[in-house]
Design a protein around this motif. Structure first.
Motif, PDB file in Angstrom:
ATOM      1  N   ALA A  30       0.828  -1.204   0.000  1.00 43.77           N
ATOM      2  CA  ALA A  30       0.000   0.000   0.000  1.00 43.77           C
ATOM      3  C   ALA A  30       0.864   1.255   0.000  1.00 43.77           C
ATOM      4  CB  ALA A  30      -0.921  -0.013   1.217  1.00 43.77           C
ATOM      5  N   GLY A  31       1.888   1.283   0.843  1.00 38.64           N
ATOM      6  CA  GLY A  31       2.770   2.443   0.894  1.00 38.64           C
ATOM      7  C   GLY A  31       3.469   2.691  -0.428  1.00 38.64           C
ATOM      8  N   PHE A  32       3.871   1.603  -1.100  1.00 34.89           N
ATOM      9  CA  PHE A  32       4.518   1.755  -2.397  1.00 34.89           C
ATOM     10  C   PHE A  32       3.544   2.320  -3.430  1.00 34.89           C
ATOM     11  CE2 PHE A  32       5.680   0.115  -6.593  1.00 34.89           C
ATOM     12  CZ  PHE A  32       6.962   0.627  -6.706  1.00 34.89           C
ATOM     13  N   SER A  33       2.292   1.880  -3.389  1.00 32.39           N
ATOM     14  CA  SER A  33       1.288   2.394  -4.321  1.00 32.39           C
ATOM     15  C   SER A  33       1.037   3.882  -4.089  1.00 32.39           C
ATOM     16  CB  SER A  33      -0.018   1.608  -4.173  1.00 32.39           C
ATOM     17  OG  SER A  33       0.161   0.259  -4.534  1.00 32.39           O
ATOM     18  N   VAL A  34       0.988   4.295  -2.813  1.00 28.82           N
ATOM     19  CA  VAL A  34       0.834   5.718  -2.498  1.00 28.82           C
ATOM     20  C   VAL A  34       2.025   6.500  -3.045  1.00 28.82           C
ATOM     21  CG1 VAL A  34       0.680   7.413  -0.634  1.00 28.82           C
ATOM     22  CG2 VAL A  34      -0.576   5.253  -0.460  1.00 28.82           C
ATOM     23  N   PHE A  35       3.212   5.964  -2.859  1.00 30.33           N
ATOM     24  CA  PHE A  35       4.436   6.607  -3.345  1.00 30.33           C
ATOM     25  C   PHE A  35       4.397   6.804  -4.860  1.00 30.33           C
ATOM     26  CE2 PHE A  35       8.487   5.336  -5.407  1.00 30.33           C
ATOM     27  CZ  PHE A  35       9.212   6.508  -5.199  1.00 30.33           C
ATOM     28  N   THR A  36       4.015   5.774  -5.616  1.00 28.10           N
ATOM     29  CA  THR A  36       4.030   5.888  -7.078  1.00 28.10           C
ATOM     30  C   THR A  36       3.029   6.930  -7.571  1.00 28.10           C
ATOM     31  OG1 THR A  36       2.463   4.045  -7.321  1.00 28.10           O
ATOM     32  CG2 THR A  36       4.801   3.520  -7.424  1.00 28.10           C
ATOM     33  N   ALA A  66       5.171   5.389   2.552  1.00 30.71           N
ATOM     34  CA  ALA A  66       5.312   6.276   1.395  1.00 30.71           C
ATOM     35  C   ALA A  66       6.296   7.398   1.689  1.00 30.71           C
ATOM     36  CB  ALA A  66       3.946   6.848   1.013  1.00 30.71           C
ATOM     37  N   ALA A  67       6.283   7.920   2.930  1.00 38.47           N
ATOM     38  CA  ALA A  67       7.194   9.006   3.305  1.00 38.47           C
ATOM     39  C   ALA A  67       8.649   8.573   3.158  1.00 38.47           C
ATOM     40  CB  ALA A  67       6.902   9.453   4.735  1.00 38.47           C
ATOM     41  N   GLU A  68       8.977   7.366   3.623  1.00 43.50           N
ATOM     42  CA  GLU A  68      10.351   6.874   3.514  1.00 43.50           C
ATOM     43  C   GLU A  68      10.763   6.703   2.057  1.00 43.50           C
ATOM     44  OE1 GLU A  68      12.803   6.392   5.788  1.00 43.50           O
ATOM     45  OE2 GLU A  68      11.385   7.562   6.981  1.00 43.50           O
ATOM     46  N   LEU A  69       9.863   6.198   1.241  1.00 43.78           N
ATOM     47  CA  LEU A  69      10.172   6.020  -0.176  1.00 43.78           C
ATOM     48  C   LEU A  69      10.354   7.366  -0.874  1.00 43.78           C
ATOM     49  CD1 LEU A  69       7.649   3.134  -0.953  1.00 43.78           C
ATOM     50  CD2 LEU A  69      10.141   2.942  -0.887  1.00 43.78           C
TER      51      LEU A  69
END
Length: 505
Positions: A30-36, A66-69
């Protein structure tokens, strides 16, 4: 069609993921999807500033991933804790290129205080904008107004109904690639462009014009335009032949060379005439449309009753709905083996029918439910499918399924647009299949045609209903080849699975 999820569905999925030891993986996905999506909204990471709002739940954890990415990509990130001093300070957001809202998700049950984010700032909401009830689309206290909302695992009902479309901006879906543990079936679905392929190539090699014949009972003195639109729309959507039965006083008669017109004095029918008329309908046609422009005459209720008894797949619209005395009356006339009746009211017509059925006091109580629950209850009680026009249009079957369209358009708020939809439905229902599903896909195409009319204009301006006819083929043609694939973006072993589902801008 895209499954729609309610709060209890997501709780079941989260419990199943936790039991399988997959919850942390789900949060990473989920975090990766938010990041993209955030990088896409920023137009790239260089020199950009992002505030990530996070609360105590999984939405907050998604935001922190997402913040870390984003930091790793070179974005300047400020993490803001819900309820802290920075959260309530407008200066926190004034210099940001993007704010990511991860305060609360669909589990919120108490009033929420939205942060003071200026309208000029882009906002990406995780799953639902904080403050929006995930099942009802109501605002709990106040709510974040997002530029885009990324639904995780599945589309949440609340983003599509009530205040949801006004608060969510463009709605994206990230399915996360983890399957659907904890759920075995869905009863609510969102129709999207990919479903239009189901309207293509419906005819078989051996079909002839009577295989998809449509009877239309419409029009009256001064209201013959409605009959024109119904008949033209039926031909546009693949009717083999259309017969129009219209009031004897309607002398204009210019319905196009393809339509067979029967000038019919309904008020003067004797019993032998009625039997002959309904026998002809039952034995010649595959589907029937009744109501548009027909008038509010005392014989209308008896005509509706006779039409239902013909056992055809039937669309009741406009003045036809006004002639239905009550929901209970309708249910008593539809046999359990009837191939299907569908009512197509707008909210005003529906309210009038509800008032006739239970009095004014009952109406507001019924409409307090979310629209899917209400539509499902209506269909079960009436034994008819319901297509409730609006943004979004909702279709419920008497078997319990519910469909929402993802192409609402204010351009359809024009006289005659409902008549075009009735004609489209009449044609599509002449082809055998799931009535409610066919109706929902047809309503989606109708919405796409309306939306295409407003492109290049200042807002969703209403246009002539006849213009909608000119957009049917253009709106549906590119989606009718059946070869479309849903876009999925794969990065390493993480599936972003991001797709735009509903674009309101």
């Amino acid at each position: 069609m895209i499954p729609i999820y309610r709060q209890n569905d997501i709780k079941s999925i989260d419990a199943a993921l936790a039991s399988a030891g997959m919850l942390e993986m789900a949060i990473a996905h989920a975090g990766f999807s938010v990041f993209t999506l955030a990088i896409e909204m920023l137009g790239g990471p260089y020199g950009k500033r992002v505030a990530v709002l996070h609360g105590p739940g999984n939405n907050g954890r998604d935001g922190l991933v997402a913040a870390e990415l984003l930091r790793g990509a070179g974005v300047s990130v400020k993490e803001v804790v819900y309820g802290g001093a920075e959260y309530s300070d407008a200066c926190t957001y004034s210099e940001m290129d993007l704010v990511i809202d991860g305060c609360f998700g669909i589990g919120l049950s108490r009033p929420f205080k939205a942060p003071p984010i200026g309208p000029e700032i882009n906002v990406l909401a995780i799953d639902v904008p904080s403050g929006l009830a995930g099942d009802e689309g109501k605002v709990l206290g106040s709510a974040v107004k997002a530029s885009a909302t990324l639904c995780l695992t599945g589309i949440k009902l609340g983003v599509l109904i009530s205040h949801g479309p006004d608060l969510c901006g463009d709605i994206y879906l990230a399915e996360l690639g983890l399957g659907d543990p904890g759920l075995t079936s869905h009863r609510e679905y969102l129709v999207d462009d990919f479903d239009l392929a189901q309207l293509g190539n419906l005819r078989s090699r051996t079909d002839h014009k009577w295989s998809h014949s449509v009877a239309v009972i419409a029009g009256s003195p001064g209201m013959d335009g409605a009959a024109h639109l119904v008949c033209d729309s039926a031909y546009f959507m693949g009717a083999g032949i259309v017969h129009l039965y219209t009031d004897m006083g309607n002398q204009r008669g210019d319905y196009g060379v393809e339509t067979v017109v029967h000038q019919t004095a309904f008020a003067d029918f004797d019993e032998p005439g009625k039997r002959a008329f309904f026998h002809e309908l039952a034995h010649r046609f595959k589907s029937l449309v009744i109501g548009p422009g027909l008038g509010r005459e005392p014989w209308m209720t008896e005509l509706i009753e006779g039409v239902i008894s013909c056992g055809l797949r039937t669309v009741i619209d406009a003045d036809g709905i006004a002639a239905v005395p009550s929901i209970e009356w309708l249910a008593s006339r539809i046999a359990s083996d009837h191939p299907g009746v569908i009512l197509t009211p707008h909210q005003g017509e529906l309210r009038s029918l509800l008032e006739r059925s239970g009095g004014k006091d009952a109406v507001d109580d019924l409409l307090q439910q979310n629209v899917c629950s209400f539509a499902g209850d209506f269909a079960a009680k009436s034994r008819a499918s319901l297509l409730l026009k609006g943004g979004p249009t909702v279709v419920a079957s008497r078997e319990g399924a519910c469909y929402l369209t993802s192409a609402p358009s204010a351009s359809l708020a024009v006289a005659g647009s409902g008549d075009t939809l009735s004609g489209m439905l009449g044609a599509v229902l002449s082809y055998q299949g799931d009535m409610a599903k066919q109706a929902a896909i047809t309503a989606h195409l109708h919405g796409l045609a309306g939306r295409s009319l407003s492109r290049g204009l200042s807002g969703d301006l209403a246009r002539r209903a006849r213009d909608i006819l000119l957009r049917f083929e253009a709106s549906g043609k590119s989606h009718w080849n059946g070869n479309l694939q849903r876009p999925t973006q794969i990065e390493g072993n993480l599936v972003a699975g991001k797709q735009l589902v509903v674009g309101y801008h």
